[in-house]
Design an enzyme around this catalytic site. Sequence first.
Site, PDB file in Angstrom:
ATOM      1  N   ARG A  96      -5.232  11.152   7.182  1.00  0.00           N
ATOM      2  CA  ARG A  96      -5.671  12.308   6.395  1.00  0.00           C
ATOM      3  C   ARG A  96      -5.945  11.879   4.955  1.00  0.00           C
ATOM      4  NH1 ARG A  96      -4.542  17.319   9.131  1.00  0.00           N
ATOM      5  NH2 ARG A  96      -3.656  16.688  11.111  1.00  0.00           N
ATOM      6  N   HIS A 114      -7.461  -0.615   4.934  1.00  0.00           N
ATOM      7  CA  HIS A 114      -8.653  -0.115   5.614  1.00  0.00           C
ATOM      8  C   HIS A 114      -9.259  -1.239   6.457  1.00  0.00           C
ATOM      9  CE1 HIS A 114     -12.085   2.454   6.306  1.00  0.00           C
ATOM     10  NE2 HIS A 114     -12.841   1.381   6.111  1.00  0.00           N
ATOM     11  N   ASP A 146      -7.597   6.368  -4.780  1.00  0.00           N
ATOM     12  CA  ASP A 146      -8.047   7.289  -5.824  1.00  0.00           C
ATOM     13  C   ASP A 146      -8.601   8.547  -5.149  1.00  0.00           C
ATOM     14  OD1 ASP A 146     -10.564   6.638  -4.900  1.00  0.00           O
ATOM     15  OD2 ASP A 146     -11.168   5.522  -6.692  1.00  0.00           O
TER      16      ASP A 146
HETATM   17  C1  GAR Z   1      -5.176   0.161  11.144  1.00  0.00           C
HETATM   18  O1  GAR Z   1      -6.178  -0.648  11.702  1.00  0.00           O
HETATM   19  C2  GAR Z   1      -5.612   0.713   9.802  1.00  0.00           C
HETATM   20  O2  GAR Z   1      -6.424  -0.172   9.081  1.00  0.00           O
HETATM   21  C3  GAR Z   1      -6.387   1.920  10.226  1.00  0.00           C
HETATM   22  O3  GAR Z   1      -5.626   2.479  11.269  1.00  0.00           O
HETATM   23  C4  GAR Z   1      -4.953   1.433  11.965  1.00  0.00           C
HETATM   24  C5  GAR Z   1      -3.476   1.793  12.047  1.00  0.00           C
HETATM   25  O4  GAR Z   1      -2.812   0.927  12.907  1.00  0.00           O
HETATM   26  N1  GAR Z   1      -6.535   2.846   9.140  1.00  0.00           N
HETATM   27  C6  GAR Z   1      -7.638   3.548   8.923  1.00  0.00           C
HETATM   28  O5  GAR Z   1      -8.603   3.498   9.640  1.00  0.00           O
HETATM   29  C7  GAR Z   1      -7.571   4.427   7.698  1.00  0.00           C
HETATM   30  N2  GAR Z   1      -8.859   4.996   7.409  1.00  0.00           N
HETATM   31  P1  GAR Z   1      -1.223   0.897  12.993  1.00  0.00           P
HETATM   32  O6  GAR Z   1      -0.742   2.335  13.207  1.00  0.00           O
HETATM   33  O7  GAR Z   1      -0.955   0.039  14.195  1.00  0.00           O
HETATM   34  O8  GAR Z   1      -0.697   0.305  11.707  1.00  0.00           O
END
Ligand code: GAR
Length: 207
Positions: A96, A114, A146
């Site tokens: 979120r 990211h 940000d």
């Molecule tokens: C990760 O790849 C992270 O970079 C991405 O969700 C995954 C969480 O994995 N985040 C996003 O896409 C944020 N926009 P995890 O729950 O195994 O850490």
Amino acid sequence: MGNKFRLGVLGSGKGSNFVAIADAIAAGKIPAEVAIVLSDVESAGILTRASERKIPAHFIPPGKFRTKLDEDAKRAFIGALQMVQVDLIVLAGFMRVLKGEFLRAFEGRIVNIHPSLLPSFPGLEAWKQALDHGVKLTGCTVHFVDAGVDSGAIIGQQAVPVLDHDTPEMLHHRIRAAEHELYPKCIAAIARGEISVVGRRVLGKKP
Ligand code: GAR
């Protein structure tokens, strides 16, 4: 509450980045402790992974919106994090967008990971965006949060090649492995006070 650098980790998913951070702390690689883990998803694996490690872990209902927290939820998240006096908020797969009061309460103290080399491919399923676009190199980015979406000052990046036979799942799997190396190193640099921010540039000893 001791004088250790205190992390508040927020996640919506399986929690592999949280595990990498907790393991790095246990191995003495990050001079910090995880004070609390919060999720907007009741069944999120990150809550189970935290409970297994005896770290306080709570689900906070996000409210009626799909992509942000409603006002009550925002206040509940802020209250829970302030109660345990966190020094840094670590977004680890938190899906979120954080806005307004939340950003003001923890200004300059929120970091995110990211799954692309920003500023390419902000937003959802960045590994799929990279594959669809046909880039040969993607990766992951740790950045300060940000008011924009995936737009804050960049702390560290790690590249991952895109291979001819990659499916979205295979590419995300390799990006995750890179995330597990990069995120603990960036958090350690912040906890040790080794970086400074000048405009959009994050300077100092960092990955
Ligand atoms: C990760 O790849 C992270 O970079 C991405 O969700 C995954 C969480 O994995 N985040 C996003 O896409 C944020 N926009 P995890 O729950 O195994 O850490």
